[in-house]
Design an enzyme around this catalytic site. Structure first.
Site, PDB file in Angstrom:
ATOM      1  N   GLU A 228     -13.158  -0.541  -2.115  1.00  9.93           N
ATOM      2  CA  GLU A 228     -13.557  -1.932  -1.870  1.00  9.93           C
ATOM      3  C   GLU A 228     -14.758  -1.904  -0.950  1.00  9.93           C
ATOM      4  O   GLU A 228     -14.694  -1.360   0.150  1.00  9.93           O
ATOM      5  CB  GLU A 228     -12.425  -2.749  -1.231  1.00  9.93           C
ATOM      6  CG  GLU A 228     -11.332  -3.143  -2.190  1.00  9.93           C
ATOM      7  CD  GLU A 228     -10.217  -3.940  -1.517  1.00  9.93           C
ATOM      8  OE1 GLU A 228     -10.493  -4.643  -0.521  1.00  9.93           O
ATOM      9  OE2 GLU A 228      -9.078  -3.841  -1.995  1.00  9.93           O
TER      10      GLU A 228
ATOM     11  N   GLU B 237      -3.996  -0.298   0.721  1.00  6.80           N
ATOM     12  CA  GLU B 237      -3.889  -0.820   2.086  1.00  6.80           C
ATOM     13  C   GLU B 237      -2.460  -1.032   2.561  1.00  6.80           C
ATOM     14  O   GLU B 237      -2.084  -2.140   2.965  1.00  6.80           O
ATOM     15  CB  GLU B 237      -4.668  -2.145   2.193  1.00  6.80           C
ATOM     16  CG  GLU B 237      -6.165  -1.986   2.064  1.00  6.80           C
ATOM     17  CD  GLU B 237      -6.905  -3.305   2.317  1.00  6.80           C
ATOM     18  OE1 GLU B 237      -6.260  -4.299   2.701  1.00  6.80           O
ATOM     19  OE2 GLU B 237      -8.132  -3.337   2.120  1.00  6.80           O
TER      20      GLU B 237
END
Length: 805
Positions: free
Chosen positions: A513, A438
């Site tokens: 995730e 991220e």
């Protein structure tokens, strides 16, 4: 309640015995974990930081007067600690309206607390004169963070990473006539992540002794599967000569099974190595009828790599490895040619009571809890894992997504990435690398693409047997990192996966995730004061999803390799959606102690091929007689019928990858579910309990090794007079331990508890949280017995005895 595999203790003991079987070697590897002196320094006041920053310690080699670096510094007043050690978990909680403090669990650490953010360590050790002429190095498996190291006053190393270990040659600084003094200054002022990270020397320290002619640390053992079922083992190593003259020697490798029996041997190769040079060696050998490493049967071999001069073995490396193949395609992960759907969990590395400083046994304990749930994969989020975590995954059969902390190709981070890959590439559990997570600024532009290409090229150079992914919090986007990453990782955005696959059908896709349901164990109403959330699969942040939203998508489509839920365990820091008084997350399917929440049983139902039938909530609702209670049943049964006090409340078919639900008017008594799975009857029930009557202690094992580092987890609950577990008990439990062990931590899974996890002086104690708490013990070195006593006001106490041997 004991949630650990019954074979865990035997497996851990087998690992220790296995290490001992292969311990006779000309190379020595000595733990330097005991007898360290520790004291806090000060990040903003040099006088309180033992004159660091005032004395000129870099003007002359070995100059360290008037500082804690000096050999003759008096550290008698410093506290004695054992490594691994995390000083952050010992600090008080502190509330300030600061996001970084919140994300790190409100521990009084970092830039706002300079008095708590520097840690000094000093260790004295001796080296025998019989080893004069050998080489010496010291390995630090992990220091958080920004560490500087001195030996006998000489500055020898610095390491910025809080997660990647490092080794430094200290041969020229060893004192054979006096004690050696090793000094470490760790600076945890700056963080690396947005979660609890700990502080200090929280992983092991080793003193390595070996010959001037030796095999280097970055030896690589890997497997190529043969069509006839045989396995071709490849050994790649560098033979290094740190001596002053050219040396000739021989090099060969023995492949041994877990009993030590030789199953293959390479040819003997002669090597001629110049002074201060290294010679690369590559050998291959066939193993006939190998036992394949798999999730179900994690069989491990040993590669015993030997360097001889004449008839004498002068160096030896022993590397545990597994014979297995990994192939990642657009339609799935194939382990030894068998399709495996990834049923993974993300995890940080802290545990209740311990912070980030976990004894080896806790790694096996935690992986076993995940295995029992049905998980087959572990993502080290977002950092290099400790070596013992990987050893546990190797031994227990858990695949690992091994991750680089930061998407960065600068010399510092390339060095960290190279150390990570070289350290971990021999582990059969590692099936995929991750180059980052991220990176909002870099992941979608030219910077991200070029950085990723550099990291990917390095990964392929160091480990051509595996490939990489990147954890992208993006939907159907094909720019930046995603243009070049071999396996597309999705953080959430689960409903965009099908569109992405449509547009890029040949690129494998994995949920790096997924999920992120937030729950508090044993709580069934939203509580904004205590900052609790209902313990069912109903609440998720805006950017995430519930379990039942993402898992059916992954389970029913082969273009999903599978995914990793956020998270397996709760962890300190990143409280969501609340802030203070929360100090821990709510994301785990288990709490920080490893006690399951109800969502655990959803995943167990659909991840594990065993009978599962679980009713929630508990059935103690005094004062709510006649009010409707939502009852959930998680099961993989074909159908389930629910009964209250013998009366049927209806029978329902179980939708695949879902759950069943009833609204039940509360009456005290017995709530029972009866299900059928493949015509087999399953029964589960919850009962209204009486008053708390006596404590119950459940240890994860009762035999401890007298090695000073073995550990045991003891779970605590309260029973009523009928022997039923009281699920809403909240009493404070006091602990007393006698004999050859010590208490090293306590916890209860309450994400808003501000009780001490470490009690440095006085009575060890912890409140139950919805019926449970936990105490963790560590063995001493004296053979004998240890007895743990637990007491609480108004109930009978309990005791458990351990054999330390």
């Amino acid at each position: 309640m004991n949630f650990v595999y019954r074979g865990l203790c035997c497996l851990f003991l087998l690992l220790v015995i296995s290490v001992q079987l292969f311990a006779q070697s000309p190379r020595k590897r000595q733990l330097l974990n005991e007898g360290w002196k520790f004291h806090l320094g000060h990040a903003a006041n040099a006088e309180k930081d033992f004159n660091y920053g005032l004395s000129n310690i870099f003007a002359k080699t070995g100059r360290a007067e008037k500082t804690a670096i000096a050999v003759d510094f008096n550290d008698a007043a410093w506290r004695t600690v054992q490594i691994p050690h995390d000083w952050a978990v010992e600090l008080p909680f502190a509330f300030k309206d600061n996001d970084d403090l919140k994300d790190h669990g409100y521990k009084a650490l970092g830039g706002l607390f300079p008095e708590n953010s520097i840690g000094w360590y000093r260790k004295k050790f001796s080296v025998t004169t019989t080893d004069s002429g050998k080489r010496f190095s010291i390995t630090f498996d992990g220091i958080f963070r920004d560490a500087k190291v001195w030996l006998n006053g000489f500055y020898i190393a610095a390491n910025q990473s809080g997660y990647v270990g490092f080794t430094v040659d200290v041969t020229n600084y060893i004192n054979f006539k006096k004690e050696n003094v090793l000094v470490v200054r760790a600076d945890a002022t700056q963080s690396e992540g947005w979660f609890y990270e700990g502080a200090g020397i929280y992983r092991k320290v080793w003193l390595n002794t070996y010959d001037n002619l030796h095999v280097t640390d970055d030896t690589f053992v890997h497997t190529i599967t043969q069509a006839d079922g045989k396995a071709m083992i490849t050994v790649e190593a560098d033979v290094k000569n740190d001596g002053l003259q050219t040396t000739e020697a021989t090099f060969y490798t023995l492949i041994k099974d877990r009993t030590g029996r030789i199953v293959a041997k390479t040819d003997v190769k002669r090597v001629n190595v110049n002074s201060n040079d290294a010679t690369p060696v590559k050998q291959q050998v066939l193993v006939d009828k190998p036992i394949w490493w798999s999730i179900e049967q994690p069989y491990l071999y040993h590669a015993e790599i030997l360097v001889s001069r004449g008839d004498k073995v002068i160096d030896e490396r022993n590397i545990r490895f597994g014979i297995r193949s990994i192939d990642i395609k657009a339609d799935g992960v194939y382990l030894n040619g068998k399709h495996v759907k990834i049923k993974g969990t993300n995890n940080h590395q802290d545990h209740a009571g311990l912070g980030s400083a976990l004894p080896d046994y806790l790694q096996y304990y935690r992986i076993s809890l995940l295995k029992q749930m049905g998980s087959n994969a572990y993502r080290a989020s977002h950092h290099a894992p400790t070596p013992e975590l990987l050893e546990a995954c190797d031994s227990l059969g858990m695949l690992v997504l091994d991750e680089q902390r930061l998407l960065n190709s600068s010399p510092e981070y390339m060095d960290q990435f190279e150390r990570l890959v070289k350290r971990d590439r021999n582990h059969p559990s590692v099936f995929l690398w991750s180059i980052g997570n991220e990176e909002g600024y870099a992941q979608v532009n030219g910077f991200g693409k070029r950085i990723a290409q550099t990291l990917l090229a390095k990964q392929k150079q160091l480990d051509p047997t595996r490939t990489s992914t990147y954890a992208a919090d993006l939907a159907n986007v094909f720019t930046g990192v995603n243009e070049v990453i071999p396996v597309r990782g999705f953080n959430y955005r689960q409903f965009a996966v099908a569109d992405y696959h449509r547009d890029h059908p040949q690129q494998p896709i994995i949920g790096t995730e997924m999920g992120s349901t937030v729950t508090t164990r044993g709580i069934y109403v939203k509580d904004t004061v205590s900052a609790y959330l209902p313990d069912q699969d109903i609440t998720a942040p805006w950017w995430a999803s519930t379990a039942e939203q993402w898992w059916p998508l992954a389970a029913e489509n082969d273009f999903w390799l599978g995914g990793f839920i956020w998270t397996g365990f709760d962890y300190r820091g990143e409280p969501t959606p609340y802030k203070w008084p929360n100090i821990s997350s709510h994301f785990g399917v288990m709490d920080v102690c490893g006690f399951p929440k109800n969502i655990y049983y959803y995943y167990q139902s659909w991840w594990k091929d065993e009978d599962v039938l679980h009713i929630s909530p508990q059935w103690n609702w005094r004062g709510k007689e006649g009010q409707n209670i939502d009852v959930w049943v998680n099961s993989n049964a074909d159908n389930v019928e629910l009964f209250l006090n013998g009366k049927s409340l209806g029978k329902k078919n179980m939708p695949r990858n879902k759950h069943l639900q009833w609204s039940v008017a509360y009456r005290p008594g017995t709530l029972k579910a009866v299900g059928y799975r493949n015509s087999k009857k399953l029964v589960s029930e919850v009962k209204t309990t009486g008053a708390a009557y006596k404590l119950k202690l459940t240890p994860s094992k009762q035999i401890l090794l007298a090695n000073g580092s073995d550990a045991v987890v003891v779970n605590v609950l309260i029973l009523d007079k009928n022997g039923l577990e009281v699920p809403d008990a909240m009493q404070e439990i006091k602990f007393n331990l006698t004999g050859g062990a010590t208490i090293i931590g306590v916890g209860n899974g309450d994400p808003s508890s501000h009780e001490d996890d470490k009690i440095l002086t006085g009575q060890w104690k912890r409140k139950l949280f919805n019926g449970h708490c936990q105490v963790i013990l560590q063995s001493g070195k004296k053979v004998g017995n240890a007895t743990l006593n637990a007491t609480a006001d108004g109930v009978k106490g309990a005791a458990v005895q351990f054999a330390v041997k």
